[in-house]
Write a protein that holds these residues in place. Structure first.
Motif, PDB file in Angstrom:
ATOM      1  N   GLU A   1       4.955 -49.371 -37.943  1.00 46.18           N
ATOM      2  CA  GLU A   1       3.872 -49.230 -36.979  1.00 46.18           C
ATOM      3  C   GLU A   1       2.966 -48.057 -37.340  1.00 46.18           C
ATOM      4  OE1 GLU A   1       3.018 -51.339 -34.542  1.00 46.18           O
ATOM      5  OE2 GLU A   1       4.595 -52.570 -35.430  1.00 46.18           O
ATOM      6  N   SER A   2       3.570 -46.977 -37.820  1.00 42.53           N
ATOM      7  CA  SER A   2       2.797 -45.799 -38.225  1.00 42.53           C
ATOM      8  C   SER A   2       1.856 -46.126 -39.376  1.00 42.53           C
ATOM      9  CB  SER A   2       3.744 -44.662 -38.618  1.00 42.53           C
ATOM     10  OG  SER A   2       3.022 -43.574 -39.159  1.00 42.53           O
ATOM     11  N   ILE A   3       2.351 -46.855 -40.388  1.00 44.18           N
ATOM     12  CA  ILE A   3       1.526 -47.208 -41.545  1.00 44.18           C
ATOM     13  C   ILE A   3       0.423 -48.182 -41.131  1.00 44.18           C
ATOM     14  CG2 ILE A   3       1.507 -48.300 -43.808  1.00 44.18           C
ATOM     15  CD1 ILE A   3       2.695 -45.502 -43.818  1.00 44.18           C
ATOM     16  N   LYS A   4       0.723 -49.103 -40.220  1.00 45.94           N
ATOM     17  CA  LYS A   4      -0.306 -50.008 -39.717  1.00 45.94           C
ATOM     18  C   LYS A   4      -1.451 -49.213 -39.085  1.00 45.94           C
ATOM     19  CE  LYS A   4       1.152 -53.544 -37.228  1.00 45.94           C
ATOM     20  NZ  LYS A   4       2.019 -54.357 -36.343  1.00 45.94           N
ATOM     21  N   GLN A   5      -1.101 -48.215 -38.296  1.00 50.45           N
ATOM     22  CA  GLN A   5      -2.129 -47.386 -37.669  1.00 50.45           C
ATOM     23  C   GLN A   5      -2.918 -46.601 -38.711  1.00 50.45           C
ATOM     24  OE1 GLN A   5      -0.087 -45.014 -34.711  1.00 50.45           O
ATOM     25  NE2 GLN A   5       0.643 -46.819 -33.613  1.00 50.45           N
ATOM     26  N   ARG A   6      -2.232 -46.143 -39.771  1.00 43.38           N
ATOM     27  CA  ARG A   6      -2.917 -45.413 -40.852  1.00 43.38           C
ATOM     28  C   ARG A   6      -3.945 -46.312 -41.537  1.00 43.38           C
ATOM     29  NH1 ARG A   6      -1.758 -39.959 -40.384  1.00 43.38           N
ATOM     30  NH2 ARG A   6       0.462 -39.698 -39.988  1.00 43.38           N
ATOM     31  N   ILE A   7      -3.529 -47.534 -41.839  1.00 40.68           N
ATOM     32  CA  ILE A   7      -4.424 -48.458 -42.522  1.00 40.68           C
ATOM     33  C   ILE A   7      -5.654 -48.743 -41.661  1.00 40.68           C
ATOM     34  CG2 ILE A   7      -4.656 -50.841 -43.347  1.00 40.68           C
ATOM     35  CD1 ILE A   7      -1.656 -50.659 -44.144  1.00 40.68           C
ATOM     36  N   GLN A   8      -5.443 -48.948 -40.364  1.00 39.26           N
ATOM     37  CA  GLN A   8      -6.571 -49.184 -39.469  1.00 39.26           C
ATOM     38  C   GLN A   8      -7.477 -47.963 -39.393  1.00 39.26           C
ATOM     39  OE1 GLN A   8      -4.148 -50.339 -36.066  1.00 39.26           O
ATOM     40  NE2 GLN A   8      -4.832 -52.472 -36.229  1.00 39.26           N
ATOM     41  N   SER A   9      -6.883 -46.772 -39.347  1.00 41.15           N
ATOM     42  CA  SER A   9      -7.667 -45.536 -39.287  1.00 41.15           C
ATOM     43  C   SER A   9      -8.487 -45.339 -40.554  1.00 41.15           C
ATOM     44  CB  SER A   9      -6.740 -44.323 -39.076  1.00 41.15           C
ATOM     45  OG  SER A   9      -6.070 -44.403 -37.851  1.00 41.15           O
TER      46      SER A   9
END
Length: 252
Positions: free
Chosen positions: A166-174
């Motif tokens: 979930e953290s990496i998903k948020q990073r990619i979106q950011s």
């Protein structure tokens, strides 16, 4: 920003991609979704320039890149296994591609990318000392410092679990939003595609089954394959979660 028109590709007389057309805008995230062998990775390699199309065109910002070699396209990819150098520190991996290369990040910009991905505490560690999520962030930083015009990700979440995923998903979106960086992701997981992307391109046997937003895919599937593929994969994931919790309770 990126437009593919009537892209087709064959290998040894077998059609791998058949009349693929779509376009995505600046800063959008698009997932290439489909079962194994559907043509997702071949399409990613065509966009990157690792292989050429037999027919059709690839246009980026009104520039025809169909026959432009990979090194001159200005795109970059994070591979599924990260392709990091185990004998180098995290920092040396990040800056490795900057040597004698024009148009890349300045020292200050490198620091900003490192801070953005919260990698400062890990810069002196060797790759073997990093967690899966930390390796993924190092791979992302190494790609970002080259200032790619498009970011390509091959199964970026497949080796990650739970909170880290979930953290990496948020990073990619950011990253896509912060740097207005058009991002294309290959995945076989509908849940990842639906929760991460602005657009989803579903491929089956080398052809487009549907192209649209996550809401359109869920609420208005174009055909039975799309409906069954999404439902089946989500049910499999749910069952795997139930099985995991069952094992945990059995050993409690």
């Amino acid at each position: 920003m990126l437009k593919l028109q009537n892209i087709s590709k064959q290998f040894d007389g077998k059609t791998v991609l058949d009349d693929i057309s779509f376009k995505i805008g600046s800063g959008e995230i698009m997932s290439l979704l489909g079962p194994s062998g559907s043509g997702k990775t071949t399409l990613l390699h065509l966009i990157l320039g690792l292989t050429g199309a037999d027919r059709g065109s690839i246009v980026f910002s009104e520039e025809d890149l169909t026959h432009v070699p990979m090194k001159k396209r200005g795109f970059n990819i994070v591979f599924q296994d990260y392709a990091l150098f185990p004998n180098l520190s995290a920092y040396d991996n990040i800056v490795y591609g900057l040597r004698n290369k024009k148009g890349t990040a300045s020292e200050q910009e490198v620091k900003e990318y490192i801070d953005f991905l919260e990698l400062t505490p890990h810069l002196n560690k060797r790759i073997g000392e990093l967690s899966g999520g930390q390796k993924q962030r190092v791979a992302l930083a190494r790609t970002l410092v080259t200032k790619p015009r498009i970011l390509l990700l091959d199964e970026p979440l497949s080796a990650l679990d739970g909170v880290i995923k979930e953290s990496i998903k948020q990073r990619i979106q950011s990253i896509a939003r912060e740097f207005k960086l058009t991002t294309i992701i290959v995945t076989h997981d509908p849940e990842e595609a639906l929760t991460l992307s602005d657009k989803i391109l579903i491929i089956n046997q080398g052809k487009i089954s549907q192209f649209g937003s996550p809401q359109q895919i869920i609420n208005q599937p174009d055909n039975e394959f799309v409906k069954q593929f999404i439902i089946k994969q989500l049910l499999i994931k749910r069952q795997n979660i139930y099985n995991l919790f069952g094992e945990m309770y059995a050993h409690a």
